[in-house]
Design a protein around this motif. Structure first.
Motif, short mmCIF file in Angstrom:
data_model
loop_
_atom_site.label_atom_id
_atom_site.label_comp_id
_atom_site.label_asym_id
_atom_site.label_seq_id
_atom_site.Cartn_x
_atom_site.Cartn_y
_atom_site.Cartn_z
N PHE A 37 13.09 -8.68 4.77
CA PHE A 37 12.87 -8.59 6.21
C PHE A 37 12.14 -7.30 6.58
O PHE A 37 11.19 -7.31 7.38
N VAL A 38 12.58 -6.17 5.99
CA VAL A 38 11.95 -4.88 6.26
C VAL A 38 10.48 -4.90 5.83
O VAL A 38 9.60 -4.41 6.56
N LEU A 39 10.21 -5.49 4.67
CA LEU A 39 8.83 -5.57 4.17
C LEU A 39 7.97 -6.46 5.06
O LEU A 39 6.79 -6.16 5.30
N GLU A 78 0.79 -1.23 0.00
CA GLU A 78 0.00 0.00 0.00
C GLU A 78 0.83 1.28 0.00
O GLU A 78 1.37 1.67 -1.02
N ASP A 79 0.96 1.93 1.18
CA ASP A 79 1.54 3.27 1.23
C ASP A 79 3.03 3.33 0.89
O ASP A 79 3.56 4.41 0.65
N VAL A 80 3.73 2.20 0.86
CA VAL A 80 5.14 2.21 0.48
C VAL A 80 5.35 1.55 -0.88
O VAL A 80 6.49 1.28 -1.28
N ILE A 95 5.07 2.64 -4.05
CA ILE A 95 5.88 3.41 -4.99
C ILE A 95 7.34 3.40 -4.58
O ILE A 95 8.25 3.23 -5.40
N LEU A 96 7.59 3.60 -3.28
CA LEU A 96 8.97 3.58 -2.77
C LEU A 96 9.61 2.21 -3.01
O LEU A 96 10.80 2.14 -3.35
N LEU A 97 8.83 1.16 -2.87
CA LEU A 97 9.34 -0.19 -3.08
C LEU A 97 9.73 -0.41 -4.54
O LEU A 97 10.79 -0.99 -4.84
N ILE A 98 8.90 0.04 -5.46
CA ILE A 98 9.21 -0.10 -6.89
C ILE A 98 10.48 0.66 -7.25
O ILE A 98 11.34 0.16 -7.99
N HIS A 142 9.21 3.00 5.49
CA HIS A 142 9.38 4.28 4.82
C HIS A 142 10.83 4.75 4.81
O HIS A 142 11.38 5.12 3.77
N ALA A 143 11.45 4.77 5.99
CA ALA A 143 12.82 5.27 6.09
C ALA A 143 13.81 4.38 5.35
O ALA A 143 14.76 4.86 4.75
#
Length: 221
Positions: free
Chosen positions: A63-65, A23-25, A27-30, A76-77
């Motif tokens: 792991f972070v995901l 969801e909210d991350v 775009i950052l993940l892509i 996010h960070a």
């Protein structure tokens, strides 16, 4: 231990394809996967040491995901740009201090104009005071809604910077050596904090005006 470059690229692609699960991350993940894919693709398939390092990066990302999905931590960070994150944090820190100082400066000028009974200056200082309050309300919303996703510690620091101005300048005002509640200033700050409240108030006023016009139109055939 052998590591296949194609296998690593496939894992990175699979993580990116499942970005909608986060969801909210998403775009950052892509964006993170795109950078990691380019980095991996530039490595020679015989450079196993570099490929193993990429594999550890993928393990860390997964792991972070996983922590993010279980609400045990925020991604996010980790996924965002560290430079942009720290720039935003320190930039906000400076902004809060500057706007707090400006607010107290304007309040002081307003009290001087009241003592001098200068009506025109009073109107200007009231406008400037409410403008600063509204902007600080918006800043407080950003800190408590977005910055908190990146760092709880920095959020606590930024909120702590707001406390003095909230107590002595927004919610309460210092009059004759005593703190007194200021409803008007609190409302302006809250309107800056929550724009949805403004939209709701405007919508309600519009509905009442519309109903009034329709009722007058019905009474005059």
């Amino acid at each position: 231990m052998k590591v296949s470059k194609d296998e690593l690229l496939k894992r990175i692609t699979n993580i990116s394809e499942n970005a909608s699960d986060y969801e909210d991350v998403g775009i950052l993940l892509i964006q993170k996967c795109r950078k990691l894919y380019k980095k991996t693709d530039s490595i020679d398939h015989r450079d196993f040491k570099a490929l193993i390092a990429i594999k550890f990066e993928i393990h860390e990302l997964e792991f972070v995901l996983d922590q993010h999905k279980q609400n045990k931590g925020t991604a996010h960070a980790k996924l965002g740009s560290g430079w942009a994150y720290h720039t935003a944090i320190y930039g906000f820190l400076i902004l809060i201090l500057v706007y707090s100082y400006l607010f107290m400066f304007v309040v002081n000028l307003e009290s001087i104009s009241i003592a001098a009974n200068n009506i025109s200056d009073q109107s200007m200082f009231v406008y400037m005071k409410y403008l600063l309050l509204s902007i600080m309300g918006m800043m407080f919303y950003y800190v408590t809604t977005y910055i908190v996703k990146y760092s709880e510690i920095f959020t606590r620091l930024l909120v702590a910077l707001f406390i003095p101005i909230l107590i002595t300048g927004v919610v309460f005002t210092l009059e004759d050596g005593a703190l007194k509640f200021s409803g008007g200033q609190s409302i302006v700050f809250l309107l800056g904090y929550n724009t949805n409240l403004i939209i709701a108030l405007l919508k309600k006023a519009n509905d009442k005006l519309k109903a009034s016009i329709e009722s007058q139109g019905g009474a005059n055939p």
